[in-house]
Design a protein around this motif. Structure first.
Motif, PDB file in Angstrom:
ATOM      1  N   PHE A 166       0.720  -1.234  -0.154  1.00  0.00           N
ATOM      2  CA  PHE A 166       0.109   0.234  -0.102  1.00  0.00           C
ATOM      3  C   PHE A 166       0.832   1.497   0.161  1.00  0.00           C
ATOM      4  N   ALA A 167       2.360   1.648  -0.003  1.00  0.00           N
ATOM      5  CA  ALA A 167       3.269   2.697   0.289  1.00  0.00           C
ATOM      6  C   ALA A 167       3.450   3.080  -1.239  1.00  0.00           C
ATOM      7  N   ARG A 168       2.990   2.337  -2.360  1.00  0.00           N
ATOM      8  CA  ARG A 168       3.356   2.138  -3.257  1.00  0.00           C
ATOM      9  C   ARG A 168       2.284   3.680  -3.956  1.00  0.00           C
ATOM     10  N   PRO A 169       2.574   4.204  -5.012  1.00  0.00           N
ATOM     11  CA  PRO A 169       1.605   5.404  -5.520  1.00  0.00           C
ATOM     12  C   PRO A 169       0.913   4.360  -5.684  1.00  0.00           C
ATOM     13  N   ALA A 170      -0.987   5.074  -5.344  1.00  0.00           N
ATOM     14  CA  ALA A 170      -1.907   4.767  -6.074  1.00  0.00           C
ATOM     15  C   ALA A 170      -2.139   5.585  -7.791  1.00  0.00           C
ATOM     16  N   GLY A 171      -2.487   3.857  -8.053  1.00  0.00           N
ATOM     17  CA  GLY A 171      -2.995   4.087  -9.382  1.00  0.00           C
ATOM     18  C   GLY A 171      -4.687   5.089  -9.499  1.00  0.00           C
ATOM     19  N   PRO A 172      -5.205   5.484 -11.173  1.00  0.00           N
ATOM     20  CA  PRO A 172      -5.970   5.874 -11.169  1.00  0.00           C
ATOM     21  C   PRO A 172      -7.521   4.867 -10.524  1.00  0.00           C
ATOM     22  N   GLU A 173      -7.369   3.720 -10.527  1.00  0.00           N
ATOM     23  CA  GLU A 173      -8.394   3.021  -9.827  1.00  0.00           C
ATOM     24  C   GLU A 173      -8.070   2.306  -8.880  1.00  0.00           C
ATOM     25  N   ASP A 174      -6.991   3.025  -7.705  1.00  0.00           N
ATOM     26  CA  ASP A 174      -6.495   2.584  -7.276  1.00  0.00           C
ATOM     27  C   ASP A 174      -6.954   3.952  -5.843  1.00  0.00           C
ATOM     28  N   PRO A 175      -7.351   4.389  -5.428  1.00  0.00           N
ATOM     29  CA  PRO A 175      -7.916   5.877  -4.498  1.00  0.00           C
ATOM     30  C   PRO A 175      -6.698   5.354  -3.987  1.00  0.00           C
ATOM     31  N   VAL A 176      -6.739   6.619  -2.958  1.00  0.00           N
ATOM     32  CA  VAL A 176      -5.699   6.711  -1.834  1.00  0.00           C
ATOM     33  C   VAL A 176      -7.276   7.178  -0.562  1.00  0.00           C
ATOM     34  N   ARG A 177      -7.132   6.195   0.546  1.00  0.00           N
ATOM     35  CA  ARG A 177      -8.164   6.433   1.165  1.00  0.00           C
ATOM     36  C   ARG A 177      -8.367   7.361   2.167  1.00  0.00           C
ATOM     37  N   THR A 178      -9.642   8.823   1.744  1.00  0.00           N
ATOM     38  CA  THR A 178      -8.835  10.018   1.912  1.00  0.00           C
ATOM     39  C   THR A 178      -9.993  10.499   3.400  1.00  0.00           C
ATOM     40  N   GLY A 179      -9.564  10.918   3.919  1.00  0.00           N
ATOM     41  CA  GLY A 179     -10.209  11.644   5.937  1.00  0.00           C
ATOM     42  C   GLY A 179     -10.444  13.282   5.538  1.00  0.00           C
ATOM     43  N   ARG A 180     -10.387  13.968   6.330  1.00  0.00           N
ATOM     44  CA  ARG A 180     -10.307  15.616   6.255  1.00  0.00           C
ATOM     45  C   ARG A 180      -9.526  16.066   4.598  1.00  0.00           C
ATOM     46  N   PRO A 181     -10.861  17.492   4.110  1.00  0.00           N
ATOM     47  CA  PRO A 181     -10.111  17.658   2.907  1.00  0.00           C
ATOM     48  C   PRO A 181      -8.984  18.731   3.103  1.00  0.00           C
ATOM     49  N   ARG A 361       5.074   6.599 -13.163  1.00  0.00           N
ATOM     50  CA  ARG A 361       5.011   5.248 -12.287  1.00  0.00           C
ATOM     51  C   ARG A 361       5.840   6.146 -10.605  1.00  0.00           C
ATOM     52  N   LEU A 362       7.228   5.592 -11.029  1.00  0.00           N
ATOM     53  CA  LEU A 362       8.027   5.976  -9.156  1.00  0.00           C
ATOM     54  C   LEU A 362       8.327   7.482  -9.106  1.00  0.00           C
ATOM     55  N   PHE A 363       8.157   8.720  -9.400  1.00  0.00           N
ATOM     56  CA  PHE A 363       8.632   9.156  -9.743  1.00  0.00           C
ATOM     57  C   PHE A 363       7.906  10.461  -9.816  1.00  0.00           C
ATOM     58  N   THR A 364       6.731  10.245 -10.335  1.00  0.00           N
ATOM     59  CA  THR A 364       5.536  11.573 -10.943  1.00  0.00           C
ATOM     60  C   THR A 364       4.398  10.996  -9.804  1.00  0.00           C
ATOM     61  N   GLU A 365       4.074   9.900  -9.925  1.00  0.00           N
ATOM     62  CA  GLU A 365       3.176   9.995  -9.016  1.00  0.00           C
ATOM     63  C   GLU A 365       3.368   9.482  -7.297  1.00  0.00           C
ATOM     64  N   HIS A 366       2.963  10.879  -7.214  1.00  0.00           N
ATOM     65  CA  HIS A 366       3.011  10.953  -5.560  1.00  0.00           C
ATOM     66  C   HIS A 366       4.137  10.676  -4.836  1.00  0.00           C
ATOM     67  N   TYR A 367       5.996  10.745  -5.906  1.00  0.00           N
ATOM     68  CA  TYR A 367       6.711  10.468  -4.979  1.00  0.00           C
ATOM     69  C   TYR A 367       7.703  11.289  -5.163  1.00  0.00           C
ATOM     70  N   TRP A 368       8.514  11.105  -6.177  1.00  0.00           N
ATOM     71  CA  TRP A 368       9.719  12.288  -5.808  1.00  0.00           C
ATOM     72  C   TRP A 368       9.722  13.084  -7.561  1.00  0.00           C
ATOM     73  N   PRO A 369       9.010  14.572  -6.697  1.00  0.00           N
ATOM     74  CA  PRO A 369       8.702  15.472  -7.693  1.00  0.00           C
ATOM     75  C   PRO A 369      10.775  15.599  -8.663  1.00  0.00           C
ATOM     76  N   ALA A 370      12.146  15.943  -8.121  1.00  0.00           N
ATOM     77  CA  ALA A 370      12.643  16.056  -8.820  1.00  0.00           C
ATOM     78  C   ALA A 370      13.519  15.255  -7.937  1.00  0.00           C
ATOM     79  N   MET A 371      14.736  14.899  -9.577  1.00  0.00           N
ATOM     80  CA  MET A 371      16.227  13.867  -8.918  1.00  0.00           C
ATOM     81  C   MET A 371      16.745  14.164  -8.280  1.00  0.00           C
ATOM     82  N   PRO A 372      17.426  14.108  -7.360  1.00  0.00           N
ATOM     83  CA  PRO A 372      18.969  13.926  -7.305  1.00  0.00           C
ATOM     84  C   PRO A 372      19.331  13.733  -7.714  1.00  0.00           C
ATOM     85  N   ASP A 373      20.888  13.980  -7.631  1.00  0.00           N
ATOM     86  CA  ASP A 373      22.455  13.257  -8.975  1.00  0.00           C
ATOM     87  C   ASP A 373      22.462  11.380  -7.873  1.00  0.00           C
ATOM     88  N   PRO A 374      22.535  11.209  -8.063  1.00  0.00           N
ATOM     89  CA  PRO A 374      22.824   9.224  -7.472  1.00  0.00           C
ATOM     90  C   PRO A 374      23.819   9.209  -6.959  1.00  0.00           C
TER      91      PRO A 374
END
Length: 388
Positions: A166-181, A361-374
């Motif tokens: 469940f720590a993976r990014p949520a896809g279009p058919e797999d929404p994250v459980r929501t709480g308060r707006p 999948r890894l760096f756009t869908e909820h994870y890393w907006p920009a990549m540092p030099d590894p």
């Protein structure tokens, strides 16, 4: 697999999110291990601290939740979760562990006894040495039996594996459980949400907070929370991080006061705290910062969630920077053929068929907006990648 273990895991395998995993597992487990109340919570796999979501059953509104975790982190206790995370068996019953002398536990003396609890069965849900969840079951009449402890220990690994997924990014058919707006968050000049700051006094009360912290807190999912003197309700995960900072300052623990939290929109925040020094070196307030998670905060989480090796994570970071196979091979001092084998394995693990899909999948869908030099960045196994 025993029939009881199979029955407990049958519903968990189809749970759509972590909260539902806890709810379904608890309902089915109660048939085989009777209990009167329970707490199920996710844990940060690097620090073992509690994080969202949390399921509290038959404990009222959870008023004693903060005191429970305060006792866990700041008092000497029997079978603390940090020990169970490393123990050969990841579950233990309080009465069995104390030779039927539960008052040896400060937690029992100060909290459980007055609440009519006769025994507590707790477990760490873990994969290897990584804790992904914590469980506390409370029984008002009678002690937990060894076979009941064994059953809970036996489902630890499979449940932890589900939580890890469940720590993976949520896809279009797999929404994250929501709480308060969520609320609109003021940003810095780089368009990244600004860090929030909360100060806690020596007694653990919140004494100061900025607007950015209020906005970040509003994005967190529902869970046990407690009204502070500031008129602000603080989630138990934030309180737990501040308590851990105090435990480290007191020398009770050497771990990090750091936890990652997923917002209602599916993005990640990191909450980290440290104890400041007062006049004459006396303990000062605890400063807690809550801000968007940086790449370094999520590298291990991504690797663990998809079962990536340290080398696969390094290659993925380089692919995300648009570096080709030959240069990756040169950077990591391996052959191009080996790089291609690793990329093929990555595609299979993550369920993609191209480099573009991998990066998305890894760096756009909820994870890393920009990549540092590894190159030179420490990987999950503690090694460093260096350009040659």
């Amino acid at each position: 697999m025993t029939e009881a273990r199979r029955a407990v895991l049958s519903l968990a395998e189809r749970a759509p999110d972590a909260y539902e995993l806890f709810r379904r597992t608890s309902s089915r487990l109660r048939r085989h291990v009777p209990f009167d109340s329970a707490v199920w919570t996710a844990a940060d796999p690097e620090t073992g601290l509690i994080t969202a979501p949390m399921l509290v059953e038959n404990l009222g509104s959870g008023e004693g939740c903060a005191e429970y975790w305060e006792s866990e982190l700041l008092e000497e206790n029997v079978v603390p979760f940090r020990e169970l995370a490393r123990a050969p068996v990841p579950a233990a019953a309080l009465r069995e562990a104390t030779g039927d002398l539960p008052c040896r536990s400060a937690r029992f003396r100060r909290l459980l006894l007055g609440q009519g609890v006769h025994d507590e069965l707790r477990a760490v849900l873990r994969v290897g040495d990584r804790p992904w969840g914590l469980v506390s079951l409370f029984r008002a009449d009678g002690a937990f039996r060894p076979e009941e402890v064994a059953l809970l220990a036996g489902v630890s690994g499979p449940l932890a594996a589900r939580l890890r997924g469940f720590a993976r990014p949520a896809g279009p058919e797999d929404p994250v459980r929501t709480g308060r707006p969520g609320r609109t968050i003021r940003t810095t000049g780089t368009d990244a949400p600004a860090p929030g700051l909360i100060l806690f006094d020596g007694s653990g009360e919140a004494m100061s907070v900025n607007d950015e912290a209020r906005a970040h807190l509003a994005r967190l999912p529902e869970g046990p929370s407690f009204l502070s003197p500031l008129g602000l309700r603080l989630p138990i995960w934030v309180i737990g991080t501040a308590l851990q900072a105090r435990a480290v300052a007191d020398g009770r623990d050497h771990g990090n006061a750091r936890v990652r939290l997923r917002t209602t929109e599916g993005h990640w925040l990191v909450c980290h705290a440290s104890c400041l020094t007062g006049p004459g070196g006396s303990p000062g307030p605890v400063a807690l910062v809550i801000e968007p998670a940086a790449p370094a905060d999520l590298a291990v989480l991504v690797a663990e969630a998809y079962g990536l090796t340290a080398r696969e994570l390094q290659i993925t970071q380089l692919v995300a920077r648009g570096i080709g196979t030959a240069e990756i091979a040169s950077t990591l001092a391996i052959s191009p053929h080996t790089v291609r084998d690793h990329i093929k394995a990555l595609f299979a693990k993550i369920g993609v068929s191209s480099r573009g899909e991998l990066v998305a999948r890894l760096f756009t869908e909820h994870y890393w907006p920009a990549m540092p030099d590894p190159v030179g960045v420490r990987s999950p196994d503690g090694t460093r990648v260096r350009r040659r």
